[in-house]
Scaffold this active site. Structure first.
Site, short mmCIF file in Angstrom:
data_model
loop_
_atom_site.label_atom_id
_atom_site.label_comp_id
_atom_site.label_asym_id
_atom_site.label_seq_id
_atom_site.Cartn_x
_atom_site.Cartn_y
_atom_site.Cartn_z
N CYS A 1 32.46 121.91 -2.83
CA CYS A 1 31.75 122.81 -3.75
C CYS A 1 32.27 124.23 -3.58
O CYS A 1 32.99 124.53 -2.62
CB CYS A 1 30.25 122.76 -3.51
SG CYS A 1 29.75 123.56 -1.96
N ASP B 1 31.73 122.25 3.30
CA ASP B 1 33.14 121.94 3.06
C ASP B 1 33.52 122.54 1.70
O ASP B 1 33.00 122.13 0.67
CB ASP B 1 33.32 120.41 3.06
CG ASP B 1 34.78 119.98 2.95
OD1 ASP B 1 35.61 120.79 2.50
OD2 ASP B 1 35.08 118.82 3.30
N HIS B 2 34.44 123.51 1.74
CA HIS B 2 34.78 124.22 0.50
C HIS B 2 35.53 123.33 -0.49
O HIS B 2 35.68 123.70 -1.67
CB HIS B 2 35.63 125.46 0.82
CG HIS B 2 35.13 126.69 0.13
ND1 HIS B 2 34.74 126.69 -1.18
CD2 HIS B 2 34.95 127.96 0.57
CE1 HIS B 2 34.36 127.92 -1.53
NE2 HIS B 2 34.47 128.70 -0.48
N ARG B 3 36.00 122.16 -0.06
CA ARG B 3 36.64 121.23 -1.00
C ARG B 3 35.60 120.56 -1.89
O ARG B 3 35.92 120.12 -3.01
CB ARG B 3 37.41 120.15 -0.23
CG ARG B 3 38.54 120.67 0.62
CD ARG B 3 39.13 119.56 1.48
NE ARG B 3 38.13 119.02 2.41
CZ ARG B 3 38.36 118.02 3.26
NH1 ARG B 3 39.57 117.45 3.28
NH2 ARG B 3 37.41 117.59 4.07
#
Length: 466
Positions: A440, A436-438
């Site tokens: 890291c 999940d790019h939110r």
């Protein structure tokens, strides 16, 4: 005189609001004991047997096998008291007796209190107990008890009234709270959806079809249920329609939600697994419990998460916060005859490779038998996906919502590899990491995957984390 008690589908826990009848375990006219399982149902989590808290004669069953039943709907009625001679050994079928007509009690309130005392309090096998028995419906004075509900084998347990239209408004026929929640989350007005269930009941499939129609720019018009995938002229001759319900339906809803809410990304790397396989062979000496390859990969994951704890997390969208979790509850993907399930190993960070192997084996056997409890399928924090068992090298998997990361492992195959400056045939595996790019950035994700690959290539690195 016998008294008829109604047993309803109890609260299944874990937010479950409905179940599908898989198999009836009793027949009408059969004598049942207190806490005897009467039906096997499939929830979005597992298959469970439902015990009846009353002992007596089954006078009616509600719902056919394959029917979806909401929590609180009637399952069976049981005549509690003396067992009639003509029903003691009977069953359903062409010669089965009709439901026993029992006069209404002159004091319903007192009868309800008696029912609460006579029930066992058990809810579901493996789900614990409750202090109260199933609620009994109120019966109007002077009305025959069985007139309040007529059992119908082929149909669902609860039928909604047909939608009525007056002055441009229409009654919304919805039973399931889950259906209402899905519609609310997508801003869908249920008055604009025509139900395809009995008497116009709006089903989950109706709502999901309407949501897809709106996303494609087509109106979900009242009066004509949306038929996704079908041509405007009608269904294709010979087409097969498979209901998305039970475990498969729950998985489909979770996949869709993950894709809708999580901005995921994937990176991957090839690794030389020759030394890892050699280490496993050395561990599995004769006379000791075997350690599986999946358990070694799970142990590598826990070591990597200890180094990169920000990946053992979830996102609280309501509070707009990243929640980092203290324990690693490691899920692993398991393919079964009923579909894909993800059993969860609790507190994996505290287990040795041998303990991880034993727990993974136990959960896998339970998954294949369809006997996993909801607790064993819930609240994972990280998932290990070994799709290499299907003979494929790579994948970009869908995250197991609400988790923030997943490690994918492809097949291990002999390939040419430069080892110590020379070309050699080595056992190579492709590792993929979806995150999940939110939670890291790419640097953290790359560091995690590189550490996992280093441990695969040099298992001795794990000794530093012991």
């Amino acid at each position: 005189m016998a008294v008829v008690r109604e047993f309803t589908l109890p609260d299944l826990g874990e937010g479950l609001t409905e179940a599908v009848i898989v198999q009836w375990l009793v027949e009408v006219g059969e004598v049942v004991a207190v806490d005897q399982p009467v039906v096997e149902v499939e929830t979005a989590k597992a298959m469970v047997e439902v015990p009846c808290p009353y002992g007596g004669v089954v006078t009616a069953r509600f719902g056919a096998e394959g029917a979806e039943v909401p929590v609180g709907a009637a399952l069976v009625t049981v005549a509690v008291g003396a067992v009639p001679d003509d029903l003691a050994g009977g069953g359903s079928g062409p010669g089965a007796p009709d439901p026993i007509p029992v006069p209404a009690s002159p004091a319903p309130e007192a009868e309800g209190a008696e029912a609460a005392d006579s029930g066992s309090g058990n809810v579901l096998v493996g789900y614990g107990t409750s202090g109260a028995a199933a609620r009994r419906r109120r019966i109007l004075p002077g009305a025959p008890e069985h007139s309040a509900r007529r059992p119908t084998e082929p149909g669902p347990a609860v039928a909604a009234a047909a939608p009525a239209e007056a002055d441009g408004t229409r009654t919304v026929a919805v039973i399931s709270p889950l259906v209402r929640r899905i519609a609310r989350e997508h801003g869908l007005d249920l008055r604009d959806v025509r139900g395809t269930g009995r008497d116009g009941l709006i089903l989950r499939t109706d709502v999901e079809s309407a949501i897809r129609a709106l996303s494609e720019g087509r109106p979900a018009a009242v009066g004509a249920p949306v038929r996704p995938g079908a041509a405007a002229a009608g269904p294709v001759p010979g087409e097969e329609r498979i209901p998305l319900k039970g475990l498969r339906g729950a998985a489909a809803a979770k996949f869709s939600r993950s894709r809708r809410e999580i901005p995921d990304a994937t990176c991957w790397v090839d690794a030389d697994a020759t030394e890892l396989l050699a280490a496993r062979r050395a561990m599995n000496a004769p006379g000791v419990p075997k350690v599986s390859l999946l358990a070694l990969l799970a142990r590598i994951c826990t070591a990597a998460l200890a180094r990169y704890p920000e990946l053992n997390a979830t996102v609280d969208t309501a509070a707009q916060e990243i929640v980092r979790l203290p324990g690693v509850h490691l899920g692993f993907a398991a393919q079964t005859d009923r579909g894909l399930v993800v059993p969860v190993v609790r507190d994996a960070q505290d287990r040795t490779a041998e303990q991880l192997s034993a727990e993974i084996a136990r959960l896998t056997d339970a998954a294949r038998a369809g006997r996993l409890s909801p607790a064993e399928l819930s609240h994972g924090t990280f998932t290990l996906n070994n799709y290499g068992v299907f003979g494929v090298d790579g994948s970009t998997p869908i995250l197991n919502h609400p988790e923030a990361a997943m490690l994918g492992v492809g097949r291990i195959a002999a390939k040419p590899w430069v080892h110590e400056g020379e070309l050699a045939v080595r056992q190579v595996v492709q590792l993929s990491f979806t995150f999940d790019h939110r939670v890291c950035d790419g640097g953290t994700a790359g560091g995690f995957l590189r550490y996992v690959a280093d441990c695969v290539e040099q298992p001795a690195l794990l000794l530093r984390a012991l």
